[in-house]
Write a protein that holds these residues in place. Structure first.
Motif, short mmCIF file in Angstrom:
data_model
loop_
_atom_site.label_atom_id
_atom_site.label_comp_id
_atom_site.label_asym_id
_atom_site.label_seq_id
_atom_site.Cartn_x
_atom_site.Cartn_y
_atom_site.Cartn_z
N VAL A 110 67.31 -4.74 45.03
CA VAL A 110 68.86 -4.92 44.71
C VAL A 110 69.63 -5.96 45.74
O VAL A 110 70.46 -6.90 45.28
N ASN A 111 69.21 -5.96 46.76
CA ASN A 111 69.84 -6.82 47.75
C ASN A 111 69.67 -8.30 47.73
O ASN A 111 70.35 -9.31 47.64
N PHE A 112 68.36 -8.58 46.95
CA PHE A 112 67.91 -10.01 46.81
C PHE A 112 68.64 -10.37 45.60
O PHE A 112 69.23 -11.45 45.58
N ALA A 113 68.68 -9.69 44.62
CA ALA A 113 69.60 -9.86 43.47
C ALA A 113 71.01 -10.14 43.57
O ALA A 113 71.60 -10.99 43.11
N TRP A 114 71.69 -9.37 44.34
CA TRP A 114 72.79 -9.57 44.86
C TRP A 114 73.26 -10.83 45.54
O TRP A 114 74.16 -11.40 45.39
N ARG A 115 72.44 -11.33 46.41
CA ARG A 115 72.29 -12.49 47.23
C ARG A 115 72.47 -13.61 46.26
O ARG A 115 72.71 -14.64 46.36
N GLN A 116 71.78 -13.32 45.07
CA GLN A 116 71.83 -14.75 44.15
C GLN A 116 72.97 -15.35 43.91
O GLN A 116 73.25 -16.75 43.70
N ALA A 117 74.22 -14.68 43.76
CA ALA A 117 75.29 -15.31 43.22
C ALA A 117 75.96 -16.06 44.42
O ALA A 117 76.87 -17.00 44.16
N VAL A 125 76.30 -14.05 55.70
CA VAL A 125 76.08 -13.26 54.89
C VAL A 125 77.18 -12.15 54.67
O VAL A 125 77.80 -11.79 55.84
N ALA A 126 77.47 -11.65 53.62
CA ALA A 126 78.57 -10.80 53.40
C ALA A 126 78.17 -9.57 54.39
O ALA A 126 76.88 -9.00 54.32
#
Length: 177
Positions: A110-117, A125-126
């Motif tokens: 999930v973290n990986f997908a979230w960071r794609q944006a 990093v947010a």
């Protein structure tokens, strides 16, 4: 040694899980653990430097590498779980260990997908992404402790004491050598 304890020492498939006394799961887990620890270090460092974009990007790559490594480690770990007799404390602990690791892998996915944006952006990093990484690392540490208990307390996939004793048998050497 009794049957159930002896059973947990031998692989279901030596070709896939590693031969007796040399399981593959412990070596494979070093990939996701190392990648995810490094990603957390990169995340934190992104808050300390003037140009943090390269650290944020590196962290994404490390998280992705960790997820891939975790899938490989999970497949081999599942084979090790199959070696443990069901209904035993060791098997129940193995299920908890597996569940925590799957949750951590899912969280990093999930973290990986979230960071794609945000990929390629110049900022740090947010906070939410950093928090998810830190929380995942805490769960991973708990799961690692349980994995250690499986190996070192219950002896899952560890050679029996007779085999271990061969490493402590002194060879006779002539005096002066």
């Amino acid at each position: 040694m009794d049957g159930p304890q002896e059973q947990a020492k031998y692989p279901v498939s030596a070709a896939l899980a590693g031969p007796y006394g040399h399981p593959f799961h412990p070596i494979l887990v070093t990939v996701p653990i190392g990648a995810w620890v490094a990603s957390l270090v990169f995340d934190l460092a992104s808050w300390l430097v003037v140009d943090p974009g390269f650290l944020a990007q590196g962290s994404v790559w490390l998280i992705g590498l960790g997820v891939l490594g975790a899938v490989a480690a999970a497949l081999v770990g599942l084979l090790d779980l199959f070696a443990i007799p069901t209904g035993t404390p060791a098997f129940r602990l193995g299920l908890v260990h597996m569940t925590l690791n799957l949750a951590v892998t899912g969280a990093y996915g999930v973290n990986f997908a979230w960071r794609q944006a945000d990929y390629g952006q110049p900022g740090s990093v947010a906070v939410g992404m950093l928090t998810l990484s830190a929380a995942s690392m805490i769960v991973l540490a708990v799961s690692g402790y349980l994995g250690g208990k499986l190996a070192y307390r219950y002896g899952v996939r560890v050679a029996d004491e007779t085999t271990q004793a061969t490493g402590y048998t002194a060879r006779d050497h002539p005096p002066g050598r």
